[in-house]
Design an enzyme around this catalytic site. Structure first.
Site, PDB file in Angstrom:
ATOM      1  N   HIS A 468      -6.305  -8.013  -9.759  1.00  0.00           N
ATOM      2  CA  HIS A 468      -4.885  -7.355  -9.785  1.00  0.00           C
ATOM      3  C   HIS A 468      -4.017  -8.249  -8.861  1.00  0.00           C
ATOM      4  CE1 HIS A 468      -7.014  -3.452 -10.420  1.00  0.00           C
ATOM      5  NE2 HIS A 468      -7.004  -4.014 -11.730  1.00  0.00           N
ATOM      6  N   ILE A 469      -3.587  -9.462  -9.190  1.00  0.00           N
ATOM      7  CA  ILE A 469      -2.994 -10.355  -8.395  1.00  0.00           C
ATOM      8  C   ILE A 469      -1.595  -9.742  -8.143  1.00  0.00           C
ATOM      9  CG2 ILE A 469      -2.278 -12.808  -8.258  1.00  0.00           C
ATOM     10  CD1 ILE A 469      -3.880 -13.098 -10.857  1.00  0.00           C
TER      11      ILE A 469
END
Length: 550
Positions: A468-469
């Site tokens: 979940h950058i």
């Protein structure tokens, strides 16, 4: 270097955020070119790759890294595309192809809770967003209606309208978990971009247990669908177009995007407004690659903020054998969670978290473990059946605070196209580790309520990554501490916008995709409104700069 492509808007990245941003601009009458580094691949091809893969638990196996559009690969061996600078490895996985990484997401579409937007003011940690929950709420709804989001009402996030759909049918295992934990925990259906009935021409979920790496029937929304919609609305989508530099004029206005095709032939695309819509690693990489004499640190990077505040959601977990047979693997892979620790006064001391139950079949993992132990024959069959029936896993999804030292930079190493690789500098701080310690109390209580035995905590000090950058292009009101303003406009470049999970200033406890889409739709709405103003008679005497479409 051909220069025969030009449009009102040039969008770099055809993932779910870039494609939905492009689609909204197209509906407003603009012309749009989308540049995508990777190839076009159909759902049928991806399903076939998954079914034929010898690595069924490797969700990247249907998505190989290509020489002209490389991305990180870790199995069966690491390709070292994302260079690790430490001190803790940040092994992000993402896909460079038309539609982007959401081809293989879990489709979680949680909204932030309102307090997530002001954790600095409320709890003295992190930063406050430059916008509020109320500012973003209509765009959450817009995104949910586009994707077809199903969810239960008790999410902790206020709504002005109902979900487009009721939750997907609860798997038996999740029903039993909910019932057995009811005295202590409220287990709720996850909010997901997955159809519980036919929606927008796509079928209802039929229970395939392969949401990751690929939904075989498109009951689950993904970026490939968004890219198709953008093309049908009039976008010119260029696949295999690996953008390696943005050009600018003397005033700092971006004037062109340069890209390599699969044969490394360079092309130049011009436009009035540019939108960088790659992920939170490739977007800052491009801005840094676009350094020039005027901007020696890269675009939007006068204060050295591009790439900083890298965040994700590290997880630890507990696996145990439940008292009763549950038989995980029927229905979606990630259907239920506990949300009691997403917000509260404790955030002054430790990270909040969600608790997420897996519903992934235990057969493949258990088979490999037993073979590695040297177990065969009757004992193998007995133990495999027991694991498949009883094994249960719960993990935390921990908030990470925005820390400037966690960042993406350019490596001295170059990829197969001769472009500097991205490099990750990453650590997990005490705030997140304390959240992990607190969550172990919940793990133990859940196991107790499920009559659990054979408790196996994940290895101490080791955190799995959730891909979940976010945070590397943080939006804010102060150019000294952020990369773009609340509308996604890059500081110092009036026709350069950022539409990416990278603009999220904090990570909260929910998957970053819905937040990124909602923020991007708000950006697109702002651009459209500015376009409208520039076309009114009262704008006739404005300067050329003020009359720009964005």
């Amino acid at each position: 270097m051909p220069n025969d492509l030009s449009a009102d808007f040039v969008v770099i990245g055809s993932g779910i955020i870039g494609s939905l941003t492009a689609h909204k601009l197209l509906k407003a009458g603009a012309s749009v070119i989308i540049l995508e580094a990777g190839p076009r691949v159909t759902r049928g091809e991806l399903v076939a790759r998954f079914r034929n893969s010898p690595r069924r638990s490797d969700w990247m196996s249907p998505y190989p890294s290509l020489d002209h559009a490389p991305h990180p690969i870790y199995q069966p061996v690491k390709n070292n595309y994302l260079v690790q600078a430490g001190p803790y490895p940040y092994e992000a996985e993402y896909i460079r192809m038309v539609g982007g990484t959401s081809w293989h997401w879990a489709a979680h579409a949680w909204r932030n809770v309102p307090n997530d937007f002001k954790i600095k003011s409320l709890y003295g940690v992190g930063v406050d967003w430059p916008i509020s929950y109320e500012d973003l709420e209509p765009f959450y709804q817009e995104a949910e209606e586009i994707m077809g989001v199903s969810g239960a009402p008790n999410t902790g996030s206020p709504r002005t309208k109902a979900f487009p759909m009721e939750p997907v049918t609860e798997p038996y295992a999740m029903r039993r978990i909910r019932e057995r934990l009811a005295s202590t925990y409220e287990v709720v259906s996850n909010t997901v971009a997955r159809n519980s009935h036919s929606y927008d021409g796509r079928p209802a979920c039929c229970g395939n247990n392969s949401c990751q790496p690929i939904c075989p029937i498109d009951a689950q929304y993904h970026g490939g669908i968004a890219a198709d919609s953008a093309e049908k609305a009039g976008a010119k989508l260029m696949a295999n177009a690996n953008v390696y530099k943005l050009e600018h004029d003397d005033k700092g206005h971006v004037v062109a995007a340069l890209y390599y095709d699969a044969e490394k032939k360079s092309h130049r695309v011009t436009g009035k407004t540019f939108i960088v819509a790659a992920n939170g690693i490739e977007s800052p990489r491009l801005l840094l690659l676009s350094a020039s004499e005027k901007f020696p640190k890269g675009l939007a990077n006068h204060h050295d903020m591009v790439g900083r505040n890298l965040m994700d959601h590290p997880s630890t977990s507990l696996t145990f054998d439940a008292e009763e047979e549950l038989w995980l693997g029927r229905g979606p892979q990630s259907p239920s969670s506990i949300n009691a620790m997403r917000d509260g006064a404790f955030r002054t001391e430790h990270a909040p978290y969600r608790l997420d139950f897996t519903n992934i079949s235990r057969v493949d993992g258990s088979t490999r473990s037993l073979i590695a132990e040297g177990v065969y024959g009757v004992e193998f069959e007995k133990r495999l059946r027991h694991s498949a029936a009883h094994e249960l896993n719960v993990k935390n999804v921990l908030e990470v605070l925005p820390l400037p030292e966690n960042r993406i930079t350019l490596s001295s190493e170059k990829d197969s196209m001769g472009i500097p690789k991205p490099q990750a500098h990453y650590a997990i701080d005490d705030y997140t580790r304390k959240g992990h310690e607190r969550s172990k109390e919940d793990f133990k209580r859940i196991a107790e309520l499920m009559g659990g035995t054979n408790l196996r905590f994940s290895k101490e000090g080791v955190f799995s990554n959730n891909q979940h950058i976010c945070g590397t292009l943080s939006m804010g009101s102060d150019p000294q501490t952020s990369v773009c303003d609340q509308w996604g406009r890059a500081h110092g470049h009036d026709n350069l916008f950022l539409a990416s999970t990278g603009v999220l200033p904090t990570s909260s406890t929910c998957n970053s995709t819905l937040n990124g889409i909602a923020v991007a739709l708000r950006t697109a709405q702002h651009i459209i409104e500015q376009m409208g103003k520039s076309r009114t008679p009262s704008a006739a005497n404005e300067s050329a700069t003020e009359r720009r479409p964005a």
